[in-house]
Write an enzyme that holds these catalytic residues in place. Sequence first.
Site, PDB file in Angstrom:
ATOM      1  N   GLY A  11      47.138  46.651  41.480  1.00  0.00           N
ATOM      2  CA  GLY A  11      46.741  48.054  41.283  1.00  0.00           C
ATOM      3  C   GLY A  11      47.967  48.961  41.306  1.00  0.00           C
ATOM      4  CB  ALA A  22      65.061  53.933  44.380  1.00  0.00           C
ATOM      5  NE  ARG A  72      43.372  44.193  40.260  1.00  0.00           N
ATOM      6  CZ  ARG A  72      43.870  44.881  41.280  1.00  0.00           C
ATOM      7  NH1 ARG A  72      44.755  44.339  42.070  1.00  0.00           N
ATOM      8  NH2 ARG A  72      43.472  46.125  41.507  1.00  0.00           N
ATOM      9  N   GLY A 102      50.895  44.855  45.998  1.00  0.00           N
ATOM     10  CA  GLY A 102      50.153  44.713  47.255  1.00  0.00           C
ATOM     11  C   GLY A 102      50.043  43.255  47.672  1.00  0.00           C
ATOM     12  CG  ASP A 103      46.854  40.717  50.344  1.00  0.00           C
ATOM     13  OD1 ASP A 103      47.564  40.132  51.142  1.00  0.00           O
ATOM     14  OD2 ASP A 103      45.705  40.361  50.038  1.00  0.00           O
ATOM     15  N   GLY A 104      48.019  40.706  46.981  1.00  0.00           N
ATOM     16  CA  GLY A 104      47.924  39.639  45.976  1.00  0.00           C
ATOM     17  C   GLY A 104      49.279  39.370  45.338  1.00  0.00           C
ATOM     18  CB  THR A 126      48.710  48.780  47.489  1.00  0.00           C
ATOM     19  OG1 THR A 126      47.284  48.999  47.597  1.00  0.00           O
ATOM     20  CG2 THR A 126      49.235  48.432  48.869  1.00  0.00           C
ATOM     21  CG  ASP A 128      43.932  49.372  48.580  1.00  0.00           C
ATOM     22  OD1 ASP A 128      43.413  50.393  48.111  1.00  0.00           O
ATOM     23  OD2 ASP A 128      43.881  48.255  48.021  1.00  0.00           O
ATOM     24  CG  ASP A 130      45.520  46.465  51.843  1.00  0.00           C
ATOM     25  OD1 ASP A 130      46.554  46.807  51.237  1.00  0.00           O
ATOM     26  OD2 ASP A 130      44.632  45.781  51.308  1.00  0.00           O
ATOM     27  N   GLY A 171      40.061  51.590  48.786  1.00  0.00           N
ATOM     28  CA  GLY A 171      40.722  51.002  49.947  1.00  0.00           C
ATOM     29  C   GLY A 171      40.532  49.499  49.994  1.00  0.00           C
ATOM     30  NE  ARG A 172      42.855  44.712  48.670  1.00  0.00           N
ATOM     31  CZ  ARG A 172      43.595  43.664  48.964  1.00  0.00           C
ATOM     32  NH1 ARG A 172      43.417  42.553  48.310  1.00  0.00           N
ATOM     33  NH2 ARG A 172      44.517  43.729  49.888  1.00  0.00           N
ATOM     34  CB  SER A 221      27.538  71.211  53.189  1.00  0.00           C
ATOM     35  OG  SER A 221      28.528  71.632  54.089  1.00  0.00           O
ATOM     36  NE  ARG A 260      44.952  51.545  40.512  1.00  0.00           N
ATOM     37  CZ  ARG A 260      44.158  50.543  40.141  1.00  0.00           C
ATOM     38  NH1 ARG A 260      43.290  50.041  41.000  1.00  0.00           N
ATOM     39  NH2 ARG A 260      44.234  50.036  38.949  1.00  0.00           N
TER      40      ARG A 260
HETATM   41  O1  F6P Z   1      44.282  47.770  45.427  1.00  0.00           O
HETATM   42  C1  F6P Z   1      44.165  49.008  44.816  1.00  0.00           C
HETATM   43  C2  F6P Z   1      42.772  49.243  44.339  1.00  0.00           C
HETATM   44  O2  F6P Z   1      42.693  50.505  43.723  1.00  0.00           O
HETATM   45  C3  F6P Z   1      41.692  49.117  45.419  1.00  0.00           C
HETATM   46  O3  F6P Z   1      41.577  50.280  46.205  1.00  0.00           O
HETATM   47  C4  F6P Z   1      40.473  48.820  44.599  1.00  0.00           C
HETATM   48  O4  F6P Z   1      39.518  48.104  45.346  1.00  0.00           O
HETATM   49  C5  F6P Z   1      41.022  47.977  43.472  1.00  0.00           C
HETATM   50  O5  F6P Z   1      42.401  48.267  43.384  1.00  0.00           O
HETATM   51  C6  F6P Z   1      40.386  48.232  42.133  1.00  0.00           C
HETATM   52  O6  F6P Z   1      40.903  47.308  41.233  1.00  0.00           O
HETATM   53  P1  F6P Z   1      40.730  47.407  39.658  1.00  0.00           P
HETATM   54  O7  F6P Z   1      41.638  48.489  39.166  1.00  0.00           O
HETATM   55  O8  F6P Z   1      41.126  46.076  39.180  1.00  0.00           O
HETATM   56  O9  F6P Z   1      39.295  47.775  39.412  1.00  0.00           O
END
Ligand code: F6P
Length: 334
Positions: A11, A22, A72, A102-104, A126, A128, A130, A171-172, A221, A260
């Site tokens: 992402g 940089a 991805r 990110g993580d992946g 990322t 997120d 995370d 936030g995944r 509200s 994003r």
């Molecule tokens: O990891 C970033 C993120 O925006 C997450 O918050 C979200 O769950 C995911 O990517 C969405 O992925 P895609 O753009 O593949 O739908």
Amino acid sequence: MQKIAVLTSGGDAPGMNACIRAIVLTAEHFGIQVIGYKHGYNGLLEQEYQVLKASNVSNIIQRGGTILRSARCLNFKSDVSAKLAAKNLNALGIEALLVIGGDGSFHGVCHLAAHWQGQVIGLPGTIDNDIFGTDATIGYFTAIETALESIDKVRDTADAFERIFLVEVMGRHAGFIGLSAALASASDHVLVPELCGDLNVELDNIVLRLNASMQKRGNSSFIIIVAENLWPGGVTNLAQVLHEKTNLECRPVILGHVQRGGSPVSQDRILATKLGAYAVEQAMAGKSQIMVGEQNNKVVAYPIELTWQQRKPLDPYLVEIQQDFFDISKITQA
Ligand code: F6P
């Protein structure tokens, strides 16, 4: 060191361009050439790249997205792909690969390291936040601002109609954006994975809090922030369930990918610039299989496989404040 490469993966996040800039400027300062692979790991497999010079990264610090494009690449999990990537990197004489993601993407870094002799370094990019080992990730601060801007606007219409709104944030599987956006927007309730137990109990808590709020303020509200992937069927379903329980009008809003995008805020630009420069310095120092991050305002090098082996906790003090402000047990006693 003469040649390094960089790619952005997973992402996209605001600040990735600032980070590429940089890296290129730091490398150029030390006389190192930079290759930019396009479309994440796919570019590495297909030898889709461009040489990056200072002229390629001027006027990009303020731009969201990534000039290198992102993707991805599930295909990269195979040994065949990692071996092909290693062959392609060697063919270009690349000594270190810097991966912003990110993580992946960091799993991809380690997978490549098992098949390639060169150095690999991850940079946390990322929205997120995370990733364990760094206080913040590139893009997280901008995502909070973007979510906040929208929630403030939702509040205007929610106030006008004295309605309940459920706002879904990204936030995944982590609640960083959710908690921060809820606190900063003075939302009335927040559901994030780290703080959620049984969903039926959570639903009862929302109803309790809603009733308490109506007793105190009359019709008004009521904003609930909900992290994505938490409630089955998302906020659309939760709005329906809540309506059935309370007979009150509930409206779902899914902020989605808007979080994003946008021009990175200064915190993301500065973090991205620090980490980009530091990653090049770490590459020159011969480091590999690390993530460069920031802890307590200091740049750090952290073993990359540890970044996903532990779950990064939410700021406990922010959690405490959120829970004190909206203490369910006090509402029950009242
Ligand atoms: O990891 C970033 C993120 O925006 C997450 O918050 C979200 O769950 C995911 O990517 C969405 O992925 P895609 O753009 O593949 O739908």
